[in-house]
Design a protein around this motif. Structure first.
Motif, mmCIF file in Angstrom:
data_model
loop_
_atom_site.group_PDB
_atom_site.id
_atom_site.type_symbol
_atom_site.label_atom_id
_atom_site.label_comp_id
_atom_site.label_asym_id
_atom_site.label_seq_id
_atom_site.Cartn_x
_atom_site.Cartn_y
_atom_site.Cartn_z
ATOM 1 N N LEU A 186 -3.292 7.018 -11.570
ATOM 2 C CA LEU A 186 -3.772 5.958 -12.462
ATOM 3 C C LEU A 186 -4.369 6.501 -13.757
ATOM 4 C CD1 LEU A 186 -5.468 3.449 -9.983
ATOM 5 C CD2 LEU A 186 -3.416 3.049 -11.343
ATOM 6 N N LEU A 187 -4.594 7.801 -13.827
ATOM 7 C CA LEU A 187 -5.267 8.366 -15.000
ATOM 8 C C LEU A 187 -4.563 8.051 -16.325
ATOM 9 C CD1 LEU A 187 -6.516 11.843 -13.714
ATOM 10 C CD2 LEU A 187 -7.861 9.799 -14.216
ATOM 11 N N PRO A 188 -3.227 8.107 -16.399
ATOM 12 C CA PRO A 188 -2.586 7.763 -17.682
ATOM 13 C C PRO A 188 -2.881 6.338 -18.149
ATOM 14 C CG PRO A 188 -1.040 8.908 -16.268
ATOM 15 C CD PRO A 188 -2.243 8.579 -15.421
ATOM 16 N N PHE A 189 -3.201 5.450 -17.211
ATOM 17 C CA PHE A 189 -3.527 4.070 -17.570
ATOM 18 C C PHE A 189 -5.005 3.928 -17.947
ATOM 19 C CE2 PHE A 189 -0.061 4.039 -14.519
ATOM 20 C CZ PHE A 189 0.878 3.247 -15.151
ATOM 21 N N TYR A 241 -8.128 3.369 1.909
ATOM 22 C CA TYR A 241 -7.421 3.770 0.695
ATOM 23 C C TYR A 241 -8.394 3.861 -0.476
ATOM 24 C CZ TYR A 241 -3.195 2.690 3.303
ATOM 25 O OH TYR A 241 -2.201 2.673 4.250
ATOM 26 N N ALA A 242 -8.123 4.802 -1.371
ATOM 27 C CA ALA A 242 -8.907 4.963 -2.594
ATOM 28 C C ALA A 242 -7.958 5.182 -3.758
ATOM 29 C CB ALA A 242 -9.864 6.150 -2.461
ATOM 30 N N ASP A 258 1.385 7.396 -6.320
ATOM 31 C CA ASP A 258 0.141 8.143 -6.504
ATOM 32 C C ASP A 258 -0.918 7.322 -7.233
ATOM 33 O OD1 ASP A 258 -1.548 10.331 -6.115
ATOM 34 O OD2 ASP A 258 -1.035 11.216 -8.049
ATOM 35 N N TRP A 259 -0.857 5.987 -7.071
ATOM 36 C CA TRP A 259 -1.900 5.133 -7.620
ATOM 37 C C TRP A 259 -3.081 5.052 -6.648
ATOM 38 C CZ3 TRP A 259 0.165 0.213 -10.557
ATOM 39 C CH2 TRP A 259 0.974 0.650 -11.623
ATOM 40 N N LEU A 295 0.828 -1.207 0.000
ATOM 41 C CA LEU A 295 0.000 0.000 0.000
ATOM 42 C C LEU A 295 0.865 1.261 0.000
ATOM 43 C CD1 LEU A 295 -2.729 -1.171 2.531
ATOM 44 C CD2 LEU A 295 -3.074 -0.716 0.095
ATOM 45 N N GLN A 296 1.958 1.240 0.758
ATOM 46 C CA GLN A 296 2.859 2.394 0.783
ATOM 47 C C GLN A 296 3.517 2.615 -0.576
ATOM 48 O OE1 GLN A 296 3.505 4.733 3.442
ATOM 49 N NE2 GLN A 296 1.514 3.781 3.840
ATOM 50 N N THR A 297 3.886 1.534 -1.238
ATOM 51 C CA THR A 297 4.500 1.644 -2.568
ATOM 52 C C THR A 297 3.509 2.223 -3.570
ATOM 53 O OG1 THR A 297 5.926 -0.264 -2.122
ATOM 54 C CG2 THR A 297 5.637 0.369 -4.429
ATOM 55 N N LEU A 298 2.263 1.738 -3.516
ATOM 56 C CA LEU A 298 1.222 2.251 -4.421
ATOM 57 C C LEU A 298 0.898 3.704 -4.115
ATOM 58 C CD1 LEU A 298 -1.192 -0.836 -4.406
ATOM 59 C CD2 LEU A 298 0.395 -0.166 -6.226
ATOM 60 N N GLU A 299 0.942 4.072 -2.826
ATOM 61 C CA GLU A 299 0.672 5.460 -2.452
ATOM 62 C C GLU A 299 1.804 6.368 -2.924
ATOM 63 O OE1 GLU A 299 -0.917 7.996 1.425
ATOM 64 O OE2 GLU A 299 -0.105 5.970 1.690
#
Length: 244
Positions: free
Chosen positions: A66-69, A60-61, A51-52, A44-48
């Motif tokens: 993720l918008l470019p994907f 978490y949300a 900025d995913w 979760l920390q890596t994804l945060e």
């Protein structure tokens, strides 16, 4: 599977769990997925950090990273929406099923379809995947590639023995026809009597194949000429409207 990366697979499971909704806390996700809380927390920390995802209301949300994907998927969805009226018109005019395909690596994927209005007719499932070397739609999608890339895909098809009722020479002929006229056919080859005519549609999102799918006998006589013209006109009209 032995070729997968376990840590990446766990991160994907976390993302899928967040997408499904429910318990969003680190502890809750860890219990839900059957992984240690420390591992879940690091994921979760890596994804945060990327900025995913973002911390929100004790959980978490998904975040803007993720918008470019997501945007390419939204663009394709908008393309399908724009094309659907003409696809429906083609289906009504011809009585055939109409599908839209795009290439993903060595495969072609059906991304949209309009079912034939006939009570008994062929269908084409959205999400269906086939080797890109097969059929009229595959030839359309390959026609925009350079010869070297096409031949690599042909060699791969040889190794995988994907030809069945078609051949590499027939594929090359269909590609040449599509490059010359923007349209090609695969008629009389399929053992189950499935015939197709495809037209190339290109826009800023890439190359797509717009295809009429029928049974043996559907493309006989003047209908074959008329429907080729109608399909090509539709693809060209859409191409003109989607280039911006």
């Amino acid at each position: 599977m032995p070729s997968t990366i376990p840590s990446l697979a766990r991160a994907i499971r976390v993302m899928n769990a967040l997408a499904e909704g429910g318990e969003f806390s680190s502890l809750g996700l860890a219990k839900r997925l059957g992984i240690s809380q420390s591992t879940c927390y690091r994921i979760l920390q890596t994804l945060e950090d990327a900025d995913w995802i973002r911390a929100e209301n004790g959980g978490y949300a998904f975040s803007r990273g993720l918008l470019p994907f997501v945007k390419p998927l939204m663009d394709v969805e908008n393309l399908v929406t724009a094309l659907r009226p003409d696809m429906e018109s083609l289906a009504q005019s011809t009585g055939l099923t109409v599908k839209l395909s795009r290439r993903q690596g060595a495969e072609q994927v059906t991304i949209a379809r309009v079912q034939s209005p006939r009570p008994i007719a062929l269908s084409s499932t959205v999400g269906a995947r086939f080797p890109v070397v097969l059929g009229a739609s595959g030839a359309c999608l390959l026609s925009v590639l350079d010869d070297e890339t096409v031949e690599r895909l042909v060699e791969d098809a040889d190794e995988r023995k994907q030809w069945e009722h078609e051949s590499a020479d027939e594929l090359r002929q269909r590609i040449a026809a599509c490059r010359a006229r923007g349209i090609c056919e695969n008629i009389g080859n399929h053992p189950q009597g499935i015939d197709t005519i495809s037209a190339l549609l290109t826009c800023r999102l890439g190359a797509f194949a717009l295809t009429l799918v029928g049974l043996r006998g559907d493309f006989t006589g003047s209908r074959r000429t008329d429907w080729r013209r109608l399909l090509l006109e539709t693809a060209q009209r859409e191409r003109g409207g989607l280039t911006q």
